[in-house]
Design a protein around this motif. Structure first.
Motif, short mmCIF file in Angstrom:
data_model
loop_
_atom_site.label_atom_id
_atom_site.label_comp_id
_atom_site.label_asym_id
_atom_site.label_seq_id
_atom_site.Cartn_x
_atom_site.Cartn_y
_atom_site.Cartn_z
N SER A 191 0.82 -1.21 0.00
CA SER A 191 0.00 0.00 0.00
C SER A 191 0.85 1.26 0.00
O SER A 191 2.06 1.22 0.20
CB SER A 191 -0.93 0.00 1.21
OG SER A 191 -0.18 0.15 2.39
N SER A 244 -7.38 11.45 -0.36
CA SER A 244 -7.79 10.36 -1.24
C SER A 244 -7.22 9.05 -0.71
O SER A 244 -6.02 8.94 -0.44
CB SER A 244 -7.26 10.61 -2.66
OG SER A 244 -7.49 9.48 -3.45
N CYS A 283 -7.36 6.17 -2.39
CA CYS A 283 -7.08 5.25 -3.49
C CYS A 283 -5.68 4.68 -3.35
O CYS A 283 -4.72 5.41 -3.21
CB CYS A 283 -7.22 5.96 -4.83
SG CYS A 283 -8.88 6.50 -5.18
N GLY A 284 -5.58 3.35 -3.37
CA GLY A 284 -4.29 2.68 -3.27
C GLY A 284 -3.79 2.48 -1.86
O GLY A 284 -2.70 1.94 -1.67
N ASP A 298 -8.15 0.15 0.74
CA ASP A 298 -8.90 0.52 -0.46
C ASP A 298 -9.72 -0.66 -1.00
O ASP A 298 -10.91 -0.54 -1.25
CB ASP A 298 -7.95 1.06 -1.52
CG ASP A 298 -8.65 1.59 -2.75
OD1 ASP A 298 -9.76 2.11 -2.62
OD2 ASP A 298 -8.07 1.49 -3.84
N LYS A 299 -9.09 -1.81 -1.16
CA LYS A 299 -9.79 -2.98 -1.69
C LYS A 299 -10.87 -3.46 -0.73
O LYS A 299 -11.96 -3.84 -1.15
CB LYS A 299 -8.81 -4.11 -1.98
CG LYS A 299 -7.90 -3.82 -3.15
CD LYS A 299 -6.98 -4.99 -3.41
CE LYS A 299 -6.08 -4.75 -4.59
NZ LYS A 299 -5.19 -5.90 -4.81
N LYS A 347 -13.93 -1.17 -0.99
CA LYS A 347 -14.69 -1.43 -2.22
C LYS A 347 -15.53 -2.70 -2.09
O LYS A 347 -16.69 -2.74 -2.49
CB LYS A 347 -13.75 -1.54 -3.41
CG LYS A 347 -13.15 -0.23 -3.82
CD LYS A 347 -12.18 -0.38 -4.97
CE LYS A 347 -11.55 0.95 -5.30
NZ LYS A 347 -10.54 0.85 -6.34
#
Length: 88
Positions: free
Chosen positions: A25, A48, A50-51, A55-56, A59
């Motif tokens: 990460s 942010s 993202c990444g 994050d995963k 989602k």
């Protein structure tokens, strides 16, 4: 540890469990968006994710729990909600 528990109780499949493991990460990215309606145009802080390490996982959970947001008992429009209350 919690992910393993979710896999063991059947909430996550083996592939989902492997997908959500945090690997390689990076830190969140911070930036600012201008508040054009304010004097001096100050910045609104944004981070942010993202990444990042979660994050995963976020989602996957958003996808698995989206049915909870589609309920008829959730208030989406406050004006519509007030009209419904007035009709009661």
């Amino acid at each position: 540890m919690k992910l393993l528990h979710l896999k063991n109780i059947g909430f996550l499949t083996d592939s989902e469990y492997k997908f959500t493991q945090p690997v390689g990460s990076q830190p969140g990215k911070a930036y600012g968006l201008p508040k054009i309606d304010k004097d001096g145009v100050p910045l609104r802080s944004i981070i942010s994710a993202c990444g990042t390490f979660n994050d995963k996982l976020s989602k996957l959970l958003a996808n698995k729990l989206k049915h909870l947001r589609a309920s008829s008992t959730i208030v989406i429009n406050t004006f519509k909600f007030v009209k419904e209350l007035q009709h009661l």
